[in-house]
Design an enzyme around this catalytic site. Structure first.
Site, PDB file in Angstrom:
ATOM      1  N   LYS A  23       0.822  -1.294   0.118  1.00 22.73           N
ATOM      2  CA  LYS A  23      -0.078   0.071   0.073  1.00 22.73           C
ATOM      3  C   LYS A  23       0.810   1.252   0.004  1.00 22.73           C
ATOM      4  O   LYS A  23       0.350   2.131  -0.780  1.00 22.73           O
ATOM      5  CB  LYS A  23      -0.935  -0.031   1.295  1.00 22.73           C
ATOM      6  CG  LYS A  23      -2.209  -0.429   1.212  1.00 22.73           C
ATOM      7  CD  LYS A  23      -3.099  -0.170   2.131  1.00 22.73           C
ATOM      8  CE  LYS A  23      -2.673  -0.127   3.869  1.00 22.73           C
ATOM      9  NZ  LYS A  23      -2.243  -1.343   4.304  1.00 22.73           N
ATOM     10  N   ARG A  98      -8.626   1.887   9.822  1.00 16.64           N
ATOM     11  CA  ARG A  98      -8.856   0.521  10.378  1.00 16.64           C
ATOM     12  C   ARG A  98      -9.548  -0.033  10.857  1.00 16.64           C
ATOM     13  O   ARG A  98      -9.669  -1.107  11.162  1.00 16.64           O
ATOM     14  CB  ARG A  98      -7.319   0.314  11.103  1.00 16.64           C
ATOM     15  CG  ARG A  98      -6.177  -0.029  10.182  1.00 16.64           C
ATOM     16  CD  ARG A  98      -5.007   0.084  11.233  1.00 16.64           C
ATOM     17  NE  ARG A  98      -3.819  -0.718  10.720  1.00 16.64           N
ATOM     18  CZ  ARG A  98      -2.807  -0.048  10.140  1.00 16.64           C
ATOM     19  NH1 ARG A  98      -2.879   1.095   9.608  1.00 16.64           N
ATOM     20  NH2 ARG A  98      -1.583  -0.448   9.820  1.00 16.64           N
ATOM     21  N   ARG A 132      11.427  -6.498   4.472  1.00 18.87           N
ATOM     22  CA  ARG A 132      11.353  -4.968   4.682  1.00 18.87           C
ATOM     23  C   ARG A 132      12.685  -4.531   5.579  1.00 18.87           C
ATOM     24  O   ARG A 132      12.857  -4.888   6.646  1.00 18.87           O
ATOM     25  CB  ARG A 132       9.848  -4.371   5.243  1.00 18.87           C
ATOM     26  CG  ARG A 132       9.708  -3.161   4.869  1.00 18.87           C
ATOM     27  CD  ARG A 132       8.384  -3.076   4.310  1.00 18.87           C
ATOM     28  NE  ARG A 132       7.523  -2.759   5.128  1.00 18.87           N
ATOM     29  CZ  ARG A 132       6.120  -2.569   5.109  1.00 18.87           C
ATOM     30  NH1 ARG A 132       5.566  -2.565   3.746  1.00 18.87           N
ATOM     31  NH2 ARG A 132       5.236  -2.319   6.154  1.00 18.87           N
ATOM     32  N   ARG A 165      12.183  -3.007  11.411  1.00 20.66           N
ATOM     33  CA  ARG A 165      11.409  -2.453  12.385  1.00 20.66           C
ATOM     34  C   ARG A 165      10.931  -3.484  13.563  1.00 20.66           C
ATOM     35  O   ARG A 165      10.717  -4.836  12.998  1.00 20.66           O
ATOM     36  CB  ARG A 165      10.218  -1.854  11.813  1.00 20.66           C
ATOM     37  CG  ARG A 165      10.243  -0.393  11.450  1.00 20.66           C
ATOM     38  CD  ARG A 165       9.348  -0.012  10.625  1.00 20.66           C
ATOM     39  NE  ARG A 165       8.018  -0.507  10.781  1.00 20.66           N
ATOM     40  CZ  ARG A 165       7.007  -0.153   9.991  1.00 20.66           C
ATOM     41  NH1 ARG A 165       6.950   0.489   8.866  1.00 20.66           N
ATOM     42  NH2 ARG A 165       5.544  -0.837  10.197  1.00 20.66           N
ATOM     43  N   ARG A 176       0.169  -8.517  13.684  1.00 23.58           N
ATOM     44  CA  ARG A 176      -0.535  -7.599  12.696  1.00 23.58           C
ATOM     45  C   ARG A 176      -1.387  -8.065  11.829  1.00 23.58           C
ATOM     46  O   ARG A 176      -2.318  -7.518  11.305  1.00 23.58           O
ATOM     47  CB  ARG A 176       0.635  -6.763  11.939  1.00 23.58           C
ATOM     48  CG  ARG A 176       1.359  -5.625  12.755  1.00 23.58           C
ATOM     49  CD  ARG A 176       2.730  -5.318  12.165  1.00 23.58           C
ATOM     50  NE  ARG A 176       2.557  -4.534  10.900  1.00 23.58           N
ATOM     51  CZ  ARG A 176       3.399  -4.539  10.249  1.00 23.58           C
ATOM     52  NH1 ARG A 176       4.605  -5.189  10.404  1.00 23.58           N
ATOM     53  NH2 ARG A 176       3.169  -3.714   8.929  1.00 23.58           N
TER      54      ARG A 176
HETATM   55  P1  ADP Z   1       1.234  -1.599   8.065  1.00 25.11           P
HETATM   56  O1  ADP Z   1       2.718  -1.431   7.661  1.00 25.11           O
HETATM   57  O2  ADP Z   1       0.992  -2.809   9.143  1.00 25.11           O
HETATM   58  O3  ADP Z   1       0.251  -0.877   7.149  1.00 25.11           O
HETATM   59  P2  ADP Z   1       1.448   1.277   9.193  1.00 25.11           P
HETATM   60  O4  ADP Z   1       2.977   1.541   9.080  1.00 25.11           O
HETATM   61  O5  ADP Z   1       0.160   1.656   8.640  1.00 25.11           O
HETATM   62  O6  ADP Z   1       1.576  -0.543   9.443  1.00 25.11           O
HETATM   63  O7  ADP Z   1       1.104   1.574  10.738  1.00 25.11           O
HETATM   64  C1  ADP Z   1       2.066   0.781  11.942  1.00 25.11           C
HETATM   65  C2  ADP Z   1       1.186   0.977  13.258  1.00 25.11           C
HETATM   66  O8  ADP Z   1       0.767   1.913  13.483  1.00 25.11           O
HETATM   67  C3  ADP Z   1       0.019  -0.227  13.429  1.00 25.11           C
HETATM   68  O9  ADP Z   1       0.468  -1.359  13.368  1.00 25.11           O
HETATM   69  C4  ADP Z   1      -0.725   0.357  14.510  1.00 25.11           C
HETATM   70  O10 ADP Z   1      -0.093   0.035  15.686  1.00 25.11           O
HETATM   71  C5  ADP Z   1      -0.474   1.899  14.130  1.00 25.11           C
HETATM   72  N1  ADP Z   1      -1.557   2.403  13.358  1.00 25.11           N
HETATM   73  C6  ADP Z   1      -1.516   2.851  12.096  1.00 25.11           C
HETATM   74  N2  ADP Z   1      -2.632   3.360  11.594  1.00 25.11           N
HETATM   75  C7  ADP Z   1      -3.660   2.982  12.572  1.00 25.11           C
HETATM   76  C8  ADP Z   1      -5.031   3.443  12.639  1.00 25.11           C
HETATM   77  N3  ADP Z   1      -5.861   3.724  11.548  1.00 25.11           N
HETATM   78  N4  ADP Z   1      -5.609   2.756  13.774  1.00 25.11           N
HETATM   79  C9  ADP Z   1      -5.013   2.437  14.638  1.00 25.11           C
HETATM   80  N5  ADP Z   1      -3.700   1.940  14.743  1.00 25.11           N
HETATM   81  C10 ADP Z   1      -2.920   2.448  13.676  1.00 25.11           C
END
Ligand code: ADP
Ligand code: ZN
Length: 226
Positions: A23, A98, A132, A165, A176
């Site tokens: 994404k 989310r 990653r 990370r 996740r």
């Molecule tokens: P991913 O690579 O899983 O898409 P992101 O970089 O988007 O992860 O987000 C990393 C973390 O930030 C998530 O695992 C969560 O802890 C938090 N987070 C991001 N966006 C949201 C959201 N909309 N609601 C709740 N937590 C969020």
């Protein structure tokens, strides 16, 4: 016609898809192409954590374990961000909403024009996530197989050190994905019922990103002409 050079309508776009589906990469690409910003809730959090701001300290335990940050924190943050001038002509929203609760909150302050749901196989997703590497300094993302840095372990853009990370270790990745399946997936139906959903096949490797983007172009081409 709502082509890119001749875009006369606002494009408020939500991007959905499992963690690891790519994404963020697609969002960067679309943002440059359509000249509207990518707003990523995850990036906002990671940046706040890197800078150890008040927000960063509040959310770091959730983020490092792969749990969702509480709705009220995320909703406030995203609402503020989408209210800025650079979002006037539209945005690509990556990582938000989310939860159904977040989607309902978003509907109250913003009209969404289209939702792109990126879909890839489970094995592809796990491989993308575990390979990653992120730059400690600027946050740029690389992948050991799909997008390797020119020099091993070193950021192409700023020379910073690349690391894995803590939310990208095996156990957190599993967490996740579980959170995604249980809590975020129902959003697909939520937006399908509203007639906003477009499914995008994201089972392509990085050099073939054009095949993913062309599906997005197609899905976005009818905005404003309904
Ligand atoms: P991913 O690579 O899983 O898409 P992101 O970089 O988007 O992860 O987000 C990393 C973390 O930030 C998530 O695992 C969560 O802890 C938090 N987070 C991001 N966006 C949201 C959201 N909309 N609601 C709740 N937590 C969020
Ligand atoms: Zn860097």
């Amino acid at each position: 016609m709502n082509t890119i050079d001749n875009r006369d309508s606002i494009m408020n776009i939500v991007l959905l898809g499992s963690p690891g589906v790519g994404k963020g990469t697609y969002a960067d690409f679309l943002s440059k192409k359509y000249k509207i910003p990518k707003i990523s809730s995850g990036d906002l959090f990671h940046k706040a954590i890197r800078n150890q701001t008040e927000l960063g300290k509040k959310v770091q335990d959730y983020v490092s374990s792969g749990e969702l940050v509480p709705d009220e924190i995320v909703i406030k943050l995203v609402k503020e961000r989408l209210g800025k001038d650079d979002c006037e002509d539209g945005f690509f929203l990556d990582g938000f909403p989310r939860t159904i609760n977040q989607a309902e909150a978003l509907d109250k302050f913003m009209k969404i024009d289209k939702v792109l749901d990126f879909v890839a196989s489970e094995s592809e997703i796990i491989s993308r996530l575990s390979g990653r590497r992120t730059c400690k300094k600027c946050g740029a993302i690389f992948h050991v197989r799909n997008k390797p840095p020119k020099i091993d372990g070193v950021c192409d853009y700023c020379g910073g050190e690349l690391y894995q990370r803590t939310d990208e270790t095996q156990e957190t990745i599993r967490n996740r994905l579980r959170v995604y399946h249980e809590i975020t997936k129902p959003l697909i139906d939520y937006y399908r019922r509203k007639g906003l959903l477009a499914e995008i096949d994201a089972n392509y490797q990085f050099p073939e990103i054009g095949r993913v983007i062309s599906q997005c172009d197609e899905a976005l081409s009818d905005i404003g002409n309904l």
